[in-house]
Design a protein around this motif. Structure first.
Motif, PDB file in Angstrom:
ATOM      1  N   ASP A   1     -24.270 -35.378  67.927  1.00  6.62           N
ATOM      2  CA  ASP A   1     -25.677 -34.992  68.026  1.00  6.62           C
ATOM      3  C   ASP A   1     -26.425 -35.986  68.892  1.00  6.62           C
ATOM      4  O   ASP A   1     -26.190 -37.191  68.799  1.00  6.62           O
ATOM      5  N   ASN A   2     -27.306 -35.496  69.704  1.00  4.70           N
ATOM      6  CA  ASN A   2     -28.052 -36.395  70.591  1.00  4.70           C
ATOM      7  C   ASN A   2     -29.346 -35.738  71.000  1.00  4.70           C
ATOM      8  O   ASN A   2     -29.524 -34.525  70.852  1.00  4.70           O
TER       9      ASN A   2
ATOM     10  N   SER B   1     -25.461 -34.203  77.780  1.00  6.04           N
ATOM     11  CA  SER B   1     -26.026 -33.982  76.448  1.00  6.04           C
ATOM     12  C   SER B   1     -25.369 -32.751  75.796  1.00  6.04           C
ATOM     13  O   SER B   1     -24.969 -32.790  74.627  1.00  6.04           O
ATOM     14  N   ALA B   2     -25.243 -31.675  76.571  1.00  7.10           N
ATOM     15  CA  ALA B   2     -24.624 -30.453  76.030  1.00  7.10           C
ATOM     16  C   ALA B   2     -23.156 -30.707  75.681  1.00  7.10           C
ATOM     17  O   ALA B   2     -22.642 -30.227  74.656  1.00  7.10           O
ATOM     18  N   TYR B   3     -22.484 -31.480  76.507  1.00  7.44           N
ATOM     19  CA  TYR B   3     -21.067 -31.802  76.259  1.00  7.44           C
ATOM     20  C   TYR B   3     -20.922 -32.611  74.964  1.00  7.44           C
ATOM     21  O   TYR B   3     -20.084 -32.303  74.115  1.00  7.44           O
TER      22      TYR B   3
ATOM     23  N   LYS C   1     -28.164 -45.740  70.026  1.00  6.98           N
ATOM     24  CA  LYS C   1     -27.977 -46.039  71.449  1.00  6.98           C
ATOM     25  C   LYS C   1     -28.926 -45.204  72.307  1.00  6.98           C
ATOM     26  O   LYS C   1     -29.142 -44.031  72.011  1.00  6.98           O
ATOM     27  N   LEU C   2     -29.414 -45.820  73.337  1.00  5.96           N
ATOM     28  CA  LEU C   2     -30.166 -45.085  74.354  1.00  5.96           C
ATOM     29  C   LEU C   2     -29.316 -45.119  75.621  1.00  5.96           C
ATOM     30  O   LEU C   2     -29.026 -46.192  76.156  1.00  5.96           O
TER      31      LEU C   2
ATOM     32  N   ILE D   1     -37.211 -35.263  66.350  1.00  5.20           N
ATOM     33  CA  ILE D   1     -36.338 -35.717  65.275  1.00  5.20           C
ATOM     34  C   ILE D   1     -35.628 -37.009  65.694  1.00  5.20           C
ATOM     35  O   ILE D   1     -35.398 -37.240  66.878  1.00  5.20           O
ATOM     36  N   GLU D   2     -35.297 -37.812  64.723  1.00  5.95           N
ATOM     37  CA  GLU D   2     -34.588 -39.056  65.060  1.00  5.95           C
ATOM     38  C   GLU D   2     -33.141 -38.761  65.408  1.00  5.95           C
ATOM     39  O   GLU D   2     -32.571 -37.787  64.940  1.00  5.95           O
ATOM     40  N   SER D   3     -32.572 -39.611  66.217  1.00  3.54           N
ATOM     41  CA  SER D   3     -31.178 -39.418  66.577  1.00  3.54           C
ATOM     42  C   SER D   3     -30.503 -40.781  66.719  1.00  3.54           C
ATOM     43  O   SER D   3     -31.167 -41.799  66.857  1.00  3.54           O
ATOM     44  N   ASP D   4     -29.196 -40.761  66.683  1.00  2.76           N
ATOM     45  CA  ASP D   4     -28.441 -41.992  66.908  1.00  2.76           C
ATOM     46  C   ASP D   4     -28.124 -42.166  68.382  1.00  2.76           C
ATOM     47  O   ASP D   4     -27.769 -43.241  68.839  1.00  2.76           O
TER      48      ASP D   4
END
Ligand code: ASP
Ligand code: MG
Length: 301
Positions: free
Chosen positions: A135-136, A126-128, A31-32, A170-173
């Motif tokens: 992970d994001n 993002s931090a939350y 997801k973006l 790095i890749e992320s979901d």
């Protein structure tokens, strides 16, 4: 990849943001996420900019401390323990923001000021998410949202810039980025105009050829009439791109008027959903034919 956009009221409080996290965690696949500022924040930033233009620095500083408190309180609610790093970072963002007030003849102070709400909020969300084990990757929209022509964004170009920006990451979901922000023909920070985060979502959706775009707001899709003036409206389950564009232009204040244009040719469906009633179907906007009567209903006013 799906693009999910959450607007002002959807990220207007700690509770709503917790709600957003639940919604995001239930959606499968990469997801973006595009976020706007917390509701009310951009209006305050506009006032800060106006104060600054007429030299009312004290007023501007007062409003900034109000905003700082609001965002620090948000961090405390969302991340109640071990939040020192996040608090420090939010403080440093505000510190940098205050420095804009000292700049003389800063060229694009206005755009940097009014887009600050998106910068600080995406960092906090993002931090939350990370604090909850989601992970994001936080992406800086100004690095790839190059939209010199507001009416006709070059989504291939944006896609290329995004690809380049992501190359050494790095890749992320889950990717998170700021709505509303763009760079203009001078490569300076600028905006997509008020309410522009919807437009960010569809520009990015077209740029990455997303499978779908979900726009999460606080009403359950497009209605057959304007719920602000008419009782007993119901939401429409489906609209064509043309109908949605027409409705948006007519001032049904749900979508930024240009929202649908970047995705029509690529036929990427847009789903309008309500963050507060996520199980309701909302409205699907696509090139399938629909049989609604909204035009006559709306044109009566
Ligand atoms: N935060 C910006 C505004 O209030 C962009 C948006 O909400 O879409 O206009
Ligand atoms: Mg907003």
């Amino acid at each position: 990849m799906k693009v999910l956009k959450f607007g002002g009221t959807s990220v207007g409080s700690a509770e709503s943001i917790q709600n957003v996290r639940t919604i995001v965690s239930r959606i499968e696949g990469p997801k973006l996420i595009v976020l706007s500022a917390m509701s009310g924040v951009t209006n305050i930033l506009v006032r800060i900019n106006e104060n600054l233009k007429v030299g009312e620095i004290t007023e501007a500083e007062e409003l900034i401390s109000e905003l700082r408190k609001k965002h620090l309180d948000l961090v405390d609610s969302l991340i109640p323990t071990d939040n020192a790093t996040v608090i420090n970072h939010v403080n440093s963002l505000f510190q940098k923001f205050l420095e804009i007030l000292q700049e003389e003849n800063s060229e694009n102070a206005e755009a940097r000021i009014v887009t600050f709400g998106e910068s600080v909020l995406t960092y906090i969300v993002s931090a939350y998410f990370s604090s909850k084990g989601m992970d994001n990757l936080l992406l800086e929209a100004k690095k790839f949202m190059h939209v010199p022509n507001l009416e006709n964004p070059d989504t291939e170009k944006v896609g290329g810039l995004l690809g380049h920006y992501l190359k050494d990451k790095i890749e992320s979901d889950i990717y998170i980025t700021q709505g509303f922000v763009r760079t203009d023909k001078f490569n300076r920070i600028n905006t997509l105009k008020r309410g522009g985060s919807d437009y960010t979502a569809t520009i990015l959706g077209a740029a990455i050829r997303a499978e779908e775009i979900q726009i999460w707001t606080d009403i359950d899709g497009f209605h057959n009439n304007d719920p602000r003036y008419v009782e007993d409206t119901h939401s429409l389950s489906h609209l064509s791109f043309e109908e949605a564009a027409e409705l948006a232009y007519f001032g049904a204040k749900i979508l930024h008027p240009q929202t649908v244009s970047p995705v029509i040719d690529k036929n990427i469906p847009i789903y309008l959903k309500n963050t507060f009633t996520p199980d309701l179907p909302g409205t699907k906007i696509s090139n399938e034919l629909s049989h609604t009567r909204f035009k006559s209903d709306f044109s009566e006013r």
